[in-house]
Design a protein around this motif. Structure first.
Motif, PDB file in Angstrom:
ATOM      1  N   VAL A   5       0.846  -1.202   0.000  1.00  0.00           N
ATOM      2  CA  VAL A   5       0.000   0.000   0.000  1.00  0.00           C
ATOM      3  C   VAL A   5       0.877   1.246   0.000  1.00  0.00           C
ATOM      4  CG1 VAL A   5      -1.612   1.362   1.403  1.00  0.00           C
ATOM      5  CG2 VAL A   5      -2.015  -1.075   1.071  1.00  0.00           C
ATOM      6  N   LEU A   6       1.900   1.240   0.858  1.00  0.00           N
ATOM      7  CA  LEU A   6       2.776   2.410   0.942  1.00  0.00           C
ATOM      8  C   LEU A   6       3.591   2.599  -0.331  1.00  0.00           C
ATOM      9  CD1 LEU A   6       3.963   2.200   4.655  1.00  0.00           C
ATOM     10  CD2 LEU A   6       2.246   3.726   3.662  1.00  0.00           C
ATOM     11  N   SER A   7       4.007   1.510  -0.944  1.00  0.00           N
ATOM     12  CA  SER A   7       4.767   1.605  -2.191  1.00  0.00           C
ATOM     13  C   SER A   7       3.918   2.245  -3.289  1.00  0.00           C
ATOM     14  CB  SER A   7       5.232   0.209  -2.613  1.00  0.00           C
ATOM     15  OG  SER A   7       5.901   0.267  -3.843  1.00  0.00           O
ATOM     16  N   GLY A   8       2.686   1.787  -3.418  1.00  0.00           N
ATOM     17  CA  GLY A   8       1.779   2.370  -4.410  1.00  0.00           C
ATOM     18  C   GLY A   8       1.499   3.830  -4.120  1.00  0.00           C
ATOM     19  N   LEU A   9       1.330   4.144  -2.844  1.00  0.00           N
ATOM     20  CA  LEU A   9       1.086   5.529  -2.428  1.00  0.00           C
ATOM     21  C   LEU A   9       2.297   6.403  -2.739  1.00  0.00           C
ATOM     22  CD1 LEU A   9      -0.940   7.420  -1.117  1.00  0.00           C
ATOM     23  CD2 LEU A   9      -0.110   6.656   1.118  1.00  0.00           C
ATOM     24  N   SER A  10       3.484   5.864  -2.541  1.00  0.00           N
ATOM     25  CA  SER A  10       4.714   6.605  -2.827  1.00  0.00           C
ATOM     26  C   SER A  10       4.806   6.971  -4.303  1.00  0.00           C
ATOM     27  CB  SER A  10       5.938   5.790  -2.404  1.00  0.00           C
ATOM     28  OG  SER A  10       7.126   6.508  -2.645  1.00  0.00           O
ATOM     29  N   THR A  94       8.270  11.307   5.959  1.00  0.00           N
ATOM     30  CA  THR A  94       8.108  10.889   7.350  1.00  0.00           C
ATOM     31  C   THR A  94       7.405   9.550   7.486  1.00  0.00           C
ATOM     32  OG1 THR A  94       8.021  13.207   8.012  1.00  0.00           O
ATOM     33  CG2 THR A  94       7.198  11.604   9.595  1.00  0.00           C
ATOM     34  N   TYR A  95       6.446   9.278   6.619  1.00  0.00           N
ATOM     35  CA  TYR A  95       5.646   8.069   6.771  1.00  0.00           C
ATOM     36  C   TYR A  95       5.747   7.114   5.585  1.00  0.00           C
ATOM     37  CZ  TYR A  95       3.650  10.844  10.505  1.00  0.00           C
ATOM     38  OH  TYR A  95       3.502  11.615  11.621  1.00  0.00           O
ATOM     39  N   VAL A  96       5.377   7.579   4.410  1.00  0.00           N
ATOM     40  CA  VAL A  96       5.231   6.684   3.258  1.00  0.00           C
ATOM     41  C   VAL A  96       6.553   6.006   2.898  1.00  0.00           C
ATOM     42  CG1 VAL A  96       4.573   6.584   0.816  1.00  0.00           C
ATOM     43  CG2 VAL A  96       3.255   7.988   2.412  1.00  0.00           C
ATOM     44  N   ASP A  97       7.640   6.751   2.869  1.00  0.00           N
ATOM     45  CA  ASP A  97       8.931   6.161   2.515  1.00  0.00           C
ATOM     46  C   ASP A  97       9.685   5.614   3.726  1.00  0.00           C
ATOM     47  OD1 ASP A  97       8.403   6.773  -0.127  1.00  0.00           O
ATOM     48  OD2 ASP A  97       9.626   8.592  -0.139  1.00  0.00           O
ATOM     49  N   ALA A  98       9.418   6.162   4.916  1.00  0.00           N
ATOM     50  CA  ALA A  98      10.172   5.759   6.106  1.00  0.00           C
ATOM     51  C   ALA A  98       9.620   4.499   6.768  1.00  0.00           C
ATOM     52  CB  ALA A  98      10.205   6.899   7.114  1.00  0.00           C
ATOM     53  N   LEU A  99       8.305   4.352   6.827  1.00  0.00           N
ATOM     54  CA  LEU A  99       7.723   3.216   7.541  1.00  0.00           C
ATOM     55  C   LEU A  99       8.185   1.853   7.007  1.00  0.00           C
ATOM     56  CD1 LEU A  99       4.127   4.479   8.329  1.00  0.00           C
ATOM     57  CD2 LEU A  99       5.909   3.890   9.986  1.00  0.00           C
ATOM     58  N   PRO A 100       8.240   1.656   5.689  1.00  0.00           N
ATOM     59  CA  PRO A 100       8.711   0.339   5.214  1.00  0.00           C
ATOM     60  C   PRO A 100      10.127   0.004   5.688  1.00  0.00           C
ATOM     61  CG  PRO A 100       7.591   1.473   3.444  1.00  0.00           C
ATOM     62  CD  PRO A 100       7.754   2.478   4.566  1.00  0.00           C
ATOM     63  N   LEU A 101      10.948   1.002   5.911  1.00  0.00           N
ATOM     64  CA  LEU A 101      12.315   0.771   6.377  1.00  0.00           C
ATOM     65  C   LEU A 101      12.350   0.363   7.847  1.00  0.00           C
ATOM     66  CD1 LEU A 101      14.027   3.845   4.676  1.00  0.00           C
ATOM     67  CD2 LEU A 101      13.879   1.484   3.825  1.00  0.00           C
ATOM     68  N   LEU A 102      11.251   0.599   8.559  1.00  0.00           N
ATOM     69  CA  LEU A 102      11.184   0.284   9.985  1.00  0.00           C
ATOM     70  C   LEU A 102      10.496  -1.051  10.261  1.00  0.00           C
ATOM     71  CD1 LEU A 102      10.302   3.863  11.246  1.00  0.00           C
ATOM     72  CD2 LEU A 102      12.510   2.706  11.425  1.00  0.00           C
ATOM     73  N   VAL A 103      10.125  -1.774   9.210  1.00  0.00           N
ATOM     74  CA  VAL A 103       9.499  -3.087   9.384  1.00  0.00           C
ATOM     75  C   VAL A 103      10.574  -4.082   9.822  1.00  0.00           C
ATOM     76  CG1 VAL A 103       8.326  -4.985   8.202  1.00  0.00           C
ATOM     77  CG2 VAL A 103       7.652  -2.621   7.737  1.00  0.00           C
ATOM     78  N   HIS A 104      10.317  -4.749  10.929  1.00  0.00           N
ATOM     79  CA  HIS A 104      11.270  -5.724  11.471  1.00  0.00           C
ATOM     80  C   HIS A 104      11.349  -6.934  10.537  1.00  0.00           C
ATOM     81  CE1 HIS A 104      13.058  -8.666  14.196  1.00  0.00           C
ATOM     82  NE2 HIS A 104      13.463  -7.626  14.928  1.00  0.00           N
ATOM     83  N   PRO A 105      12.560  -7.346  10.152  1.00  0.00           N
ATOM     84  CA  PRO A 105      12.691  -8.425   9.167  1.00  0.00           C
ATOM     85  C   PRO A 105      12.117  -9.763   9.639  1.00  0.00           C
ATOM     86  CG  PRO A 105      14.846  -7.777  10.030  1.00  0.00           C
ATOM     87  CD  PRO A 105      13.846  -6.811  10.575  1.00  0.00           C
TER      88      PRO A 105
END
Length: 190
Positions: A5-10, A94-105
């Motif tokens: 969802v965030l990737s598409g939004l980006s 702050t959100y759309v591009d940053a949140l995916p980087l904070l997903v725990h592997p």
């Protein structure tokens, strides 16, 4: 967080930012770095001769701060466009591009940190990511919130933590007068 969802939004936001940039450049009659206060000031105040409402710093350059642009936006379309562009850039970064980087592997989820001794008010604060400031007032903000998904069989809640410390205290201490006041919706400070 649903990273799809965030990737598409980006991608959509990139397109919208390009459109907004083109509109700003059209209104300005030139291209420039919208993120540069110096270049923005030169365009707005030297090239376009908009009124200088406030000066900043030692060199007393014309301010391009949000409150100045808000005032200019009443009568100048370019100021409103710049404010909208900045707002979108902030949400994207702050959100759309940053949140995916904070997903725990390992868990595939974001895990915030709650800080007990950071906020000047003494309240809990949240960081990496700050889950207390996820936007909701705009359609774009609601789309960002929509990317948060619960594990199967679970739900997400959003809560106003007004007077949370006093509510926890009332519960833990089993202080009936406080419990009753909260149940009635009384203002504890009154």
């Amino acid at each position: 967080v649903d990273t799809g969802v965030l990737s598409g939004l980006s991608v959509r936001m990139d397109t919208e930012l390009e459109t907004r940039s083109a509109r700003i450049f059209e209104l300005a009659g030139t291209t420039f770095n919208i993120n540069s206060p110096k270049q923005l000031g030169e365009v707005l105040f030297e090239k376009m001769h908009l009124p200088v409402l406030k000066r900043t710093g030692k060199d007393k350059t014309a301010s391009t701060a949000a409150e100045v642009l808000e005032e200019l936006a009443v009568s100048h379309d370019i100021a409103r466009e710049i404010l909208d562009w900045r707002a979108m850039m902030k949400l994207k970064g702050t959100y759309v591009d940053a949140l995916p980087l904070l997903v725990h592997p390992k868990t595939g989820r974001v895990h915030t940190t709650f800080n007990q001794a950071v906020a000047a008010t003494g309240r809990l604060s949240s960081s990496d990511p700050n889950l207390q400031n996820i936007p909701i007032r705009t359609e774009l903000g609601r789309e960002i919130r929509g990317a948060f998904v619960a594990e199967p069989g679970h739900v997400l809640i959003s809560a106003d933590y007004s007077q949370i410390e006093l509510r926890v205290l009332a519960h833990m201490a089993q202080e009936q007068s406080l419990i009753d006041a909260f149940r009635r919706g009384d203002d504890i400070h009154d």
